[in-house]
Design an enzyme around this catalytic site. Structure first.
Site, PDB file in Angstrom:
ATOM      1  N   SER A 173     -61.008   3.307   3.058  1.00 19.20           N
ATOM      2  CA  SER A 173     -59.803   2.763   3.667  1.00 19.20           C
ATOM      3  C   SER A 173     -60.132   2.226   5.061  1.00 19.20           C
ATOM      4  O   SER A 173     -61.039   1.405   5.192  1.00 19.20           O
ATOM      5  CB  SER A 173     -58.703   3.834   3.700  1.00 19.20           C
ATOM      6  N   ARG A 189     -44.694   7.973   7.924  1.00 11.09           N
ATOM      7  CA  ARG A 189     -45.662   8.645   7.062  1.00 11.09           C
ATOM      8  C   ARG A 189     -45.192   8.640   5.607  1.00 11.09           C
ATOM      9  O   ARG A 189     -45.995   8.440   4.683  1.00 11.09           O
ATOM     10  CB  ARG A 189     -45.856  10.082   7.542  1.00 11.09           C
ATOM     11  N   ASP A 232     -55.559   1.446  -7.379  1.00 10.13           N
ATOM     12  CA  ASP A 232     -55.368   1.266  -5.939  1.00 10.13           C
ATOM     13  C   ASP A 232     -54.747  -0.107  -5.700  1.00 10.13           C
ATOM     14  O   ASP A 232     -55.420  -1.128  -5.760  1.00 10.13           O
ATOM     15  CB  ASP A 232     -56.719   1.380  -5.223  1.00 10.13           C
ATOM     16  N   HIS A 285     -54.771   4.818  -4.300  1.00 13.75           N
ATOM     17  CA  HIS A 285     -55.671   4.646  -3.158  1.00 13.75           C
ATOM     18  C   HIS A 285     -56.300   5.965  -2.724  1.00 13.75           C
ATOM     19  O   HIS A 285     -57.463   6.004  -2.318  1.00 13.75           O
ATOM     20  CB  HIS A 285     -54.889   4.024  -1.999  1.00 13.75           C
ATOM     21  N   ASP A 286     -55.543   7.041  -2.786  1.00 13.18           N
ATOM     22  CA  ASP A 286     -56.034   8.344  -2.338  1.00 13.18           C
ATOM     23  C   ASP A 286     -57.118   8.930  -3.237  1.00 13.18           C
ATOM     24  O   ASP A 286     -57.623  10.022  -2.953  1.00 13.18           O
ATOM     25  CB  ASP A 286     -54.872   9.344  -2.255  1.00 13.18           C
TER      26      ASP A 286
END
Length: 398
Positions: free
Chosen positions: A169, A239, A335, A368-369
């Protein structure tokens, strides 16, 4: 062998987190007025400091150093207990004994980026010229600025060439900047779930988060530290919005679906009726315990400005012309924040510059994580790449 050991980071309460801003529970490199950091905005940052952790030992010829670059909300505590949250290191799936990046074989370095809030100089730090918190008086920083600061730290540690630079990232952006700005200093690079520039969609999501922070009445134009408060609500919403982008629709459905939270029927209110709502609220509330709101603004803006090709006439391949660094580029099928198409564009540019590059697209629904989670195929690829590069480098144990 040259022994370099990290300072232990005992867990502390969240009430003491502000202490970590200027006096972190890690090693610190101080740079005085004789060593300013020249920023892209035209300002010299001086004095400043970089907080960092190390793991393992530097070998005799200083050839086994691995620099880990953290993502937007990460820090230097990659493989040790976090001093604020008491949680394990944020990348212990990849870094640690028996892991692909093993301190038995490598000297591992991870620093908090400039602009962060865990010990490296940033908007939450004290401005030595005024004796007050920097706030929005802190100059705007970029990914290249972060890398210049890291290069100064690597110089301070007496390391000429890094065996590997690794990150995902925003950390992956730093990896690419390292290879472009200091190609002779990077033997191998593992760039994960990243891109050579931020898309319009990603900039839009970041702007949503920044506006949420700035709309909080406790933000006070960035001067909340002088008021003894913190814009918890705005930062929590930022967040929450960002966390949605780190996941995939399939992952959210698998984890939560439309299941209710501790109830069978809706409350007909705006309480967190659904599990996914409760999860996002938890992510927001836990995040504000360890992160500074202004740092969030600065780091998201740094990611937005990132564009390697822009400094090379818009031709990405020119950024890597003649490079000898060995690359491994990794993407994940689900992602949508940094889709595989972005990684392919990078690989094509590296191929055009005759760079040594391997590419892997890993099939997973974790979004993505995925690079932070237990994805065995990712670990196998990372281990194989580093072992191969280690053999070429002549590292023992590779």
């Amino acid at each position: 062998m040259v022994g370099v050991k990290s300072v232990p980071s005992p867990a502390i309460s969240a009430d003491e987190r502000s202490h970590e801003v200027d006096h972190p529970s890690s090693q610190v490199a101080h740079f005085g007025t004789e060593q300013p950091l020249r920023l892209d905005c035209g300002v010299d940052l001086t004095p400043f400091q970089i907080a960092y952790q190390t793991y393992g030992e530097l070998n005799a010829d200083r050839s086994n150093a691995v620099l880990i670059c953290h993502a937007l909300t990460g820090d230097q505590h990659v493989a040790n207990v976090h001093p604020v949250t008491g949680k394990p290191g944020w990348w212990e799936t990849l870094v640690g004994p028996g892991r692909p990046i093993d301190p038995k074989h490598y000297f591992i370095i991870c620093s908090n980026v400039i602009g962060g809030c865990m010990g490296s100089t940033g908007p939450a730090s004290i401005n030595s010229a005024t004796g007050k918190v920097w706030g929005l008086d802190f100059p705007v920083i970029t990914i290249p600025d972060m890398v210049r600061a890291q290069a100064m730290l690597i110089d301070r540690l007496g390391i000429d060439t890094l065996f590997a630079v690794v990150g995902g990232s925003m950390g992956g952006m730093q990896v690419l900047q390292w290879t472009s700005a200091y190609p002779a200093r990077v033997f191998s690079a593992l760039a994960i779930a990243c891109a050579t520039r931020h898309s319009a969609q990603n900039i839009a999501f970041h702007e949503l988060g920044r506006q949420a922070v700035m709309a909080d009445p406790d933000w006070h134009g960035g001067g909340y530290a002088d008021q003894g408060i913190h814009p918890h609500r705005g930062l929590a919403v930022a967040r929450m919005a960002a966390h949605i982008t780190y996941l995939s629709d399939a992952a959210l459905h698998r984890k939560f679906g439309r299941r209710m939270q501790d109830r069978e029927l809706p409350t007909f209110s705006f309480d967190a009726d659904f599990q996914v709502e409760s999860y996002l609220r938890y992510q927001g509330s836990s995040f504000v315990e360890r992160f500074d709101a202004n740092s969030y603004l600065y780091l998201t803006r740094a990611m937005d400005y990132f564009d390697i090709a822009a400094d090379h006439g818009g031709v990405l391949a020119k950024a890597f012309a003649g490079i000898q660094t060995r690359f491994c580029v990794v993407s994940f099928t689900s992602d949508w924040l940094f889709p595989t198409s972005e990684s392919r564009a990078l690989v094509h540019a590296l191929n055009a510059s005759s760079a040594r590059v391997s590419f892997a697209e890993i099939e997973t629904d974790r979004g993505h994580d995925a690079f932070l989670l237990d994805v065995p195929e990712f670990f196998d690829i990372s281990r194989a790449f580093l072992q191969s590069a280690g053999k070429a480098r002549g590292l023992k144990g590779s």
